[in-house]
Design an enzyme around this catalytic site. Structure first.
Site, short mmCIF file in Angstrom:
data_model
loop_
_atom_site.label_atom_id
_atom_site.label_comp_id
_atom_site.label_asym_id
_atom_site.label_seq_id
_atom_site.Cartn_x
_atom_site.Cartn_y
_atom_site.Cartn_z
N ALA A 33 4.11 -8.49 10.21
CA ALA A 33 4.48 -8.54 8.80
C ALA A 33 3.41 -9.26 7.98
CB ALA A 33 5.83 -9.23 8.64
N GLY A 36 0.72 -6.80 7.62
CA GLY A 36 1.28 -5.66 6.90
C GLY A 36 1.46 -5.92 5.42
N ASP A 37 1.79 -7.14 5.06
CA ASP A 37 1.91 -7.53 3.66
C ASP A 37 0.59 -7.29 2.95
OD1 ASP A 37 3.00 -8.88 1.29
OD2 ASP A 37 1.80 -10.60 1.90
N ALA A 38 -0.49 -7.75 3.54
CA ALA A 38 -1.82 -7.59 2.93
C ALA A 38 -2.29 -6.14 2.94
CB ALA A 38 -2.83 -8.48 3.66
N GLU A 41 -0.28 -4.14 0.36
CA GLU A 41 -0.70 -4.49 -1.00
C GLU A 41 -2.07 -3.88 -1.32
OE1 GLU A 41 -1.35 -8.13 -4.14
OE2 GLU A 41 0.02 -8.43 -2.45
#
Length: 147
Positions: A33, A36-38, A41
């Site tokens: 995560a 995955g967040d980066a 985005e």
């Protein structure tokens, strides 16, 4: 004349830094995560910047709308039936994780669903499945009416 890169970013990084190949399914869901967040985005920022040259404040507002926990929870709810068994398992591991923080503007349920979505995006990114990332993002953006 500008030459197009023939390798993707992860291939370039693997080669430059001698990074080993791994079984990303075995990684902790919060680690998936985190990346995955980066990765998600960056995917959204890239789409929006390439769609239109606009003020950075407007870009930021559009990006924030797409990457918020609430938006990601809405997206993954619409995408669940589209996921393979493997993808669904990674999503569930992320959703069922025990994060140390909570989103400011989302319920805990939305935050956990978003964490699962980010874990899935992180797995796809690290595994080099960029086409699948783009496919899921496109379907998710349809839900948000931002495609």
């Amino acid at each position: 004349m500008k030459q197009k890169a023939e390798q993707n970013l992860t291939q370039v990084l693997d080669a430059r830094f001698s990074l080993p190949s791994k079984d990303w399914k075995q990684y902790a869901p919060l680690t998936l995560a985190y990346i995955g967040d980066a990765a998600y985005e960056l995917l959204i920022r890239t789409i929006l910047v390439k769609q239109e040259d606009m003020q950075t404040q407007k870009l930021h507002q559009k990006v924030t709308h797409c990457v918020s926990a609430k938006a990601q929870a809405r997206m993954i709810a619409a995408l669940l039936s589209e996921l393979s068994e493997e993808e669904a398992a990674i999503y569930r591991r992320g959703r069922n994780s025990k994060p140390y923080t909570k989103a400011k503007n989302a319920t805990m349920a939305e935050y956990l669903e978003a964490t699962g979505f980010e874990a899935l995006m992180g797995y796809l990114y690290l595994d080099g499945q960029f086409e699948r990332m783009a496919e899921l993002a496109a379907k998710g953006l349809d839900v948000l009416k931002l495609k």
